[in-house]
Design a protein around this motif. Structure first.
Motif, PDB file in Angstrom:
ATOM      1  N   TYR A   1      15.178  33.043  33.260  1.00 29.42           N
ATOM      2  CA  TYR A   1      15.769  34.370  33.130  1.00 29.42           C
ATOM      3  C   TYR A   1      15.081  35.173  32.026  1.00 29.42           C
ATOM      4  O   TYR A   1      15.085  34.788  30.863  1.00 29.42           O
ATOM      5  N   VAL A   2      14.480  36.308  32.418  1.00 29.04           N
ATOM      6  CA  VAL A   2      13.817  37.179  31.470  1.00 29.04           C
ATOM      7  C   VAL A   2      13.758  38.591  32.071  1.00 29.04           C
ATOM      8  O   VAL A   2      13.619  38.750  33.278  1.00 29.04           O
ATOM      9  N   ASP A   3      13.897  39.604  31.210  1.00 23.44           N
ATOM     10  CA  ASP A   3      13.846  40.995  31.653  1.00 23.44           C
ATOM     11  C   ASP A   3      12.383  41.448  31.727  1.00 23.44           C
ATOM     12  O   ASP A   3      11.703  41.496  30.696  1.00 23.44           O
ATOM     13  N   PRO A   4      11.874  41.805  32.916  1.00 23.47           N
ATOM     14  CA  PRO A   4      10.458  42.210  33.047  1.00 23.47           C
ATOM     15  C   PRO A   4      10.103  43.428  32.213  1.00 23.47           C
ATOM     16  O   PRO A   4       8.946  43.637  31.865  1.00 23.47           O
ATOM     17  N   LYS A   5      11.087  44.253  31.897  1.00 20.15           N
ATOM     18  CA  LYS A   5      10.820  45.492  31.164  1.00 20.15           C
ATOM     19  C   LYS A   5      10.990  45.333  29.648  1.00 20.15           C
ATOM     20  O   LYS A   5      10.763  46.272  28.882  1.00 20.15           O
ATOM     21  N   ALA A   6      11.407  44.148  29.210  1.00 17.08           N
ATOM     22  CA  ALA A   6      11.609  43.918  27.770  1.00 17.08           C
ATOM     23  C   ALA A   6      10.283  43.858  27.029  1.00 17.08           C
ATOM     24  O   ALA A   6       9.270  43.434  27.584  1.00 17.08           O
ATOM     25  N   LYS A   7      10.284  44.302  25.784  1.00 13.07           N
ATOM     26  CA  LYS A   7       9.110  44.174  24.924  1.00 13.07           C
ATOM     27  C   LYS A   7       9.021  42.721  24.447  1.00 13.07           C
ATOM     28  O   LYS A   7      10.019  42.161  23.989  1.00 13.07           O
ATOM     29  N   VAL A   8       7.827  42.143  24.530  1.00 10.45           N
ATOM     30  CA  VAL A   8       7.672  40.730  24.186  1.00 10.45           C
ATOM     31  C   VAL A   8       8.072  40.461  22.739  1.00 10.45           C
ATOM     32  O   VAL A   8       8.704  39.455  22.431  1.00 10.45           O
ATOM     33  N   TRP A   9       7.730  41.390  21.829  1.00  8.65           N
ATOM     34  CA  TRP A   9       8.044  41.157  20.417  1.00  8.65           C
ATOM     35  C   TRP A   9       9.552  41.163  20.151  1.00  8.65           C
ATOM     36  O   TRP A   9      10.002  40.659  19.110  1.00  8.65           O
ATOM     37  N   GLN A  10      10.316  41.697  21.084  1.00  7.68           N
ATOM     38  CA  GLN A  10      11.773  41.728  20.919  1.00  7.68           C
ATOM     39  C   GLN A  10      12.439  40.448  21.442  1.00  7.68           C
ATOM     40  O   GLN A  10      13.634  40.256  21.246  1.00  7.68           O
ATOM     41  N   LEU A  11      11.672  39.594  22.114  1.00 11.29           N
ATOM     42  CA  LEU A  11      12.228  38.373  22.694  1.00 11.29           C
ATOM     43  C   LEU A  11      12.245  37.244  21.668  1.00 11.29           C
ATOM     44  O   LEU A  11      11.431  37.210  20.751  1.00 11.29           O
ATOM     45  N   SER A  12      13.171  36.314  21.846  1.00  9.15           N
ATOM     46  CA  SER A  12      13.171  35.103  21.019  1.00  9.15           C
ATOM     47  C   SER A  12      11.964  34.256  21.387  1.00  9.15           C
ATOM     48  O   SER A  12      11.317  34.471  22.421  1.00  9.15           O
ATOM     49  N   VAL A  13      11.661  33.272  20.551  1.00  9.52           N
ATOM     50  CA  VAL A  13      10.517  32.400  20.821  1.00  9.52           C
ATOM     51  C   VAL A  13      10.714  31.650  22.132  1.00  9.52           C
ATOM     52  O   VAL A  13       9.776  31.475  22.920  1.00  9.52           O
ATOM     53  N   GLY A  14      11.944  31.226  22.397  1.00  8.65           N
ATOM     54  CA  GLY A  14      12.230  30.531  23.650  1.00  8.65           C
ATOM     55  C   GLY A  14      11.993  31.412  24.857  1.00  8.65           C
ATOM     56  O   GLY A  14      11.455  30.964  25.879  1.00  8.65           O
ATOM     57  N   GLU A  15      12.379  32.683  24.753  1.00  8.69           N
ATOM     58  CA  GLU A  15      12.154  33.632  25.853  1.00  8.69           C
ATOM     59  C   GLU A  15      10.663  33.911  26.034  1.00  8.69           C
ATOM     60  O   GLU A  15      10.171  34.051  27.156  1.00  8.69           O
ATOM     61  N   GLN A  16       9.932  33.988  24.933  1.00  8.66           N
ATOM     62  CA  GLN A  16       8.483  34.179  25.021  1.00  8.66           C
ATOM     63  C   GLN A  16       7.828  32.992  25.724  1.00  8.66           C
ATOM     64  O   GLN A  16       6.855  33.160  26.464  1.00  8.66           O
ATOM     65  N   GLN A  17       8.368  31.803  25.494  1.00 10.78           N
ATOM     66  CA  GLN A  17       7.867  30.612  26.175  1.00 10.78           C
ATOM     67  C   GLN A  17       8.050  30.748  27.688  1.00 10.78           C
ATOM     68  O   GLN A  17       7.169  30.395  28.484  1.00 10.78           O
TER      69      GLN A  17
END
Length: 395
Positions: free
Chosen positions: A19-35
């Motif tokens: 689960y991840v928002d395609p429109k989210a900015k990567v720098w705003q994501l947690s490390v787990g979400e970036q993974q």
């Protein structure tokens, strides 16, 4: 066509439960979400083989479990995964087969059902390895190191430390746990005099040492094992001998007034090489010729032989094999138990923190989420604090 790309990403995320928002900015994501984003990128390109190199190094325990759930789901759908890790319990938890490397050669390949943690370690280093570090009780003294309301800027100009309050007592190891990048490096550098604090006070043995220079702190009894051993801990062009005397070359027994005492330098260097088992052809060998484990042993020899009252050890086993890690752990415990050193241990490895620490402080976005005794907290509770939940909301 970004709309088409977005739909494809959503489809992949739904199928694999990434689960991840395609429109989210990567720098705003947690490390787990970036993974998760990295995995989706691989899947989007149609890859059927994933090579993951230490993928859990910057994840909380909860994020590790989530990653493993995703990887198991992918395996069930026919994907192949090469999982590279030094964390043996993770290898045992995820893998179907395991291949052990030593000195760049394959030692053995075995079904996971035929190996244990102890057997894996033995194959990796060629001998038995002690996983449980003896942790004898010790009587605590006064606070060797204290921080009161410490603030400091990061390299990007934003606050990296925000009101840190900590005390480390003589005869104690205080572990700093947290996902990498939450202020650990800045904390170590403020204490070691390599970064200025903008607010608050630092005390060593009840003397205020806020923003003292590294030399002043060195003279006052602080030793520092830096995170970047090649950049901050040694001079690569110098010899083993020169690196061993780097911090005390102006003092006895290495110097008599303004003159170097080469006889004493040779004797003390040979003693440290022997005592700390530094594998080097000679004391004249260039430092850059040594392995990472032996360079770390050299730094330990130099810093611990000074008999410091306060030791800051930042990522002391990063990049080391099991054998070298075991050695570093024994030295830190001995320093705590026999010399009553107040030790601040900063590590991304939660197992290391739990194994060595008397108390554990969890740092998140430059703030301390709580300080707990190691035998009074669970891994799940530590994981929650590493994710930003204060101890008061857990206990």
């Amino acid at each position: 066509d970004l709309d088409v790309v977005s739909e494809r990403i959503k489809e992949l995320a739904k199928v694999h439960k990434l689960y991840v928002d395609p429109k989210a900015k990567v720098w705003q994501l947690s490390v787990g979400e970036q993974q998760r984003v990295e995995i989706i990128k691989i899947l989007y390109r149609g890859a059927s083989l994933l090579i993951l190199d230490e993928p859990t190094a910057v994840l909380t325990p909860q994020e590790v479990e989530e990653l493993f759930r995703v990887l198991r789901s992918m395996i069930n759908r026919g994907y192949s995964i090469i999982f590279i890790s030094h964390k043996l319990h993770e290898v045992l938890s995820l893998s179907d087969r395991v291949t052990i490397l030593r000195d760049g050669k394959v030692v053995k390949s075995l079904p996971i059902a035929e190996v244990t943690k102890e057997k894996l370690a033995r194959l990796m280093v060629g001998r038995e390895v002690l996983f449980q570090v003896e942790h004898p009780s010790t009587e605590l003294g006064r606070a060797g190191l204290a921080l009161e309301g410490i603030w400091a800027q990061g390299d990007e100009g934003r606050p990296a430390l925000r009101g840190i309050n900590l005390e480390v007592y003589s005869g104690e190891i205080l572990g700093i746990a947290g996902v990498s990048g939450n202020g650990q490096r800045e904390l170590a550098e403020v204490i070691a005099g390599l970064r200025k604090s903008t607010k608050g006070k630092v005390f060593i043995k009840e003397t205020e040492v806020t923003n003292w220079s590294p030399f002043q702190l060195l003279e006052y009894g602080l030793s520092y094992i830096p995170e970047e051993r090649m950049r901050d801990g040694t001079i690569q062009k110098f010899t083993v001998e020169e690196n061993l005397i780097l911090k005390d070359h102006i003092h006895q027994p290495y110097a008599d007034g303004i003159f170097m005492n080469f006889k004493n330098i040779a004797r003390e260097s040979e003693r440290l090489i022997s005592d700390f088992d530094i594998r080097t052809p000679s004391r004249y060998t260039s430092l850059k010729s040594l392995s990472g484990g032996n360079i770390q042993k050299l730094i330990l020899a130099r810093e611990l032989s000074r008999k410091p009252s306060v030791l800051v050890a930042a990522q002391p086993t990063r990049g080391l094999d099991i054998s070298a890690t075991e050695y570093v752990h024994r030295q830190l415990i001995e320093q705590r138990t026999k010399l009553k050193t107040a030790t601040l241990l900063i590590s991304d490895d939660l197992d290391e923190i739990l194994s060595l620490s008397d108390r554990i402080a969890v740092i998140y976005e430059g703030k301390i989420m709580g300080v707990v005794k190691r035998n009074e907290v669970s891994v799940e509770e530590l994981g929650m604090m590493m994710g930003g939940v204060h101890i008061d909301k857990i206990k």
